[in-house]
Write a protein that holds these residues in place. Structure first.
Motif, short mmCIF file in Angstrom:
data_model
loop_
_atom_site.label_atom_id
_atom_site.label_comp_id
_atom_site.label_asym_id
_atom_site.label_seq_id
_atom_site.Cartn_x
_atom_site.Cartn_y
_atom_site.Cartn_z
N ALA A 30 0.83 -1.21 0.00
CA ALA A 30 0.00 0.00 0.00
C ALA A 30 0.86 1.26 0.00
CB ALA A 30 -0.93 -0.01 1.21
N GLU A 31 1.94 1.25 0.77
CA GLU A 31 2.86 2.39 0.81
C GLU A 31 3.49 2.64 -0.56
OE1 GLU A 31 5.84 1.96 3.81
OE2 GLU A 31 4.36 1.82 5.42
N ALA A 32 3.74 1.56 -1.28
CA ALA A 32 4.37 1.65 -2.60
C ALA A 32 3.35 2.01 -3.69
CB ALA A 32 5.08 0.35 -2.94
N GLY A 33 2.10 2.19 -3.31
CA GLY A 33 1.08 2.58 -4.27
C GLY A 33 0.31 1.43 -4.87
N GLY A 34 0.55 0.23 -4.37
CA GLY A 34 -0.17 -0.93 -4.88
C GLY A 34 -1.45 -1.14 -4.09
N GLY A 35 -2.51 -1.41 -4.79
CA GLY A 35 -3.77 -1.64 -4.11
C GLY A 35 -4.22 -3.08 -4.17
N ALA A 36 -3.31 -3.95 -4.58
CA ALA A 36 -3.67 -5.35 -4.75
C ALA A 36 -3.91 -6.02 -3.40
CB ALA A 36 -2.58 -6.09 -5.51
N MET A 37 -4.81 -6.96 -3.42
CA MET A 37 -5.06 -7.77 -2.23
C MET A 37 -3.90 -8.73 -2.03
SD MET A 37 -7.92 -6.81 -0.88
CE MET A 37 -8.19 -8.16 0.23
N VAL A 38 -3.56 -8.98 -0.79
CA VAL A 38 -2.49 -9.91 -0.48
C VAL A 38 -3.10 -11.12 0.21
CG1 VAL A 38 -0.33 -10.25 0.75
CG2 VAL A 38 -0.87 -8.00 -0.19
N ALA A 39 -2.88 -12.28 -0.38
CA ALA A 39 -3.35 -13.54 0.19
C ALA A 39 -2.13 -14.38 0.56
CB ALA A 39 -4.23 -14.29 -0.81
N ARG A 40 -2.37 -15.47 1.25
CA ARG A 40 -1.26 -16.31 1.71
C ARG A 40 -0.45 -16.87 0.56
NH1 ARG A 40 -1.77 -21.78 2.39
NH2 ARG A 40 -0.67 -21.61 4.37
N ASP A 41 -1.06 -17.02 -0.61
CA ASP A 41 -0.35 -17.59 -1.76
C ASP A 41 -0.01 -16.56 -2.84
OD1 ASP A 41 -2.96 -17.16 -2.50
OD2 ASP A 41 -3.21 -19.08 -3.52
N THR A 42 -0.10 -15.29 -2.52
CA THR A 42 0.25 -14.24 -3.48
C THR A 42 1.74 -14.31 -3.81
OG1 THR A 42 -1.47 -12.76 -2.64
CG2 THR A 42 0.33 -11.74 -3.87
#
Length: 83
Positions: free
Chosen positions: A17-29
Motif C-alpha cells: 500500500a505504501e508503494a502505491g499498490g492496491g492489490a489484495m495480499v493472500a497467503r499464496d500471493t
C-alpha cells in the motif's frame, strides 16, 4: 495458516500500500512475480521477520524460494523457530 502468517500478511499488505499498490495480499500471493515488493521493501520485510520473530535470516537463505509467497515465508519462520 500458522501463527506467523498473519503478521507477515499484514506487513506485506502495508508495504504494498505504501508503494502505491492496491492489490489484495493472500497467503499464496507471489511476491516476486507480481513485483509487489521492491528491493527496499524486501530488506524491510527481512528486518521485520528477524525482529518480530526473534530469528536471524542468513544471506545463504536469500533466494526466490524464500520470497515465493507470504505462506512460504511463514513456513520458513516456523522451521527456523523449531530448529
Amino acid at each position: 495458516m500458522n501463527s506467523y502468517e498473519q503478521p507477515i500478511l499484514d506487513f506485506v499488505a502495508g508495504a504494498a500500500a505504501e508503494a502505491g499498490g492496491g492489490a489484495m495480499v493472500a497467503r499464496d500471493t507471489p511476491l516476486l512475480e507480481t513485483g509487489m515488493l521492491d528491493s527496499i521493501n524486501l530488506v524491510r520485510l527481512i528486518q521485520f521477520i528477524e525482529e518480530r520473530f526473534g530469528i536471524s535470516v542468513p544471506d545463504s537463505d536469500f533466494g526466490p524460494d524464500l520470497f515465493e509467497s507470504p505462506a512460504s515465508l511463514a513456513a520458513y519462520v516456523e522451521r527456523r523457530k523449531q530448529g
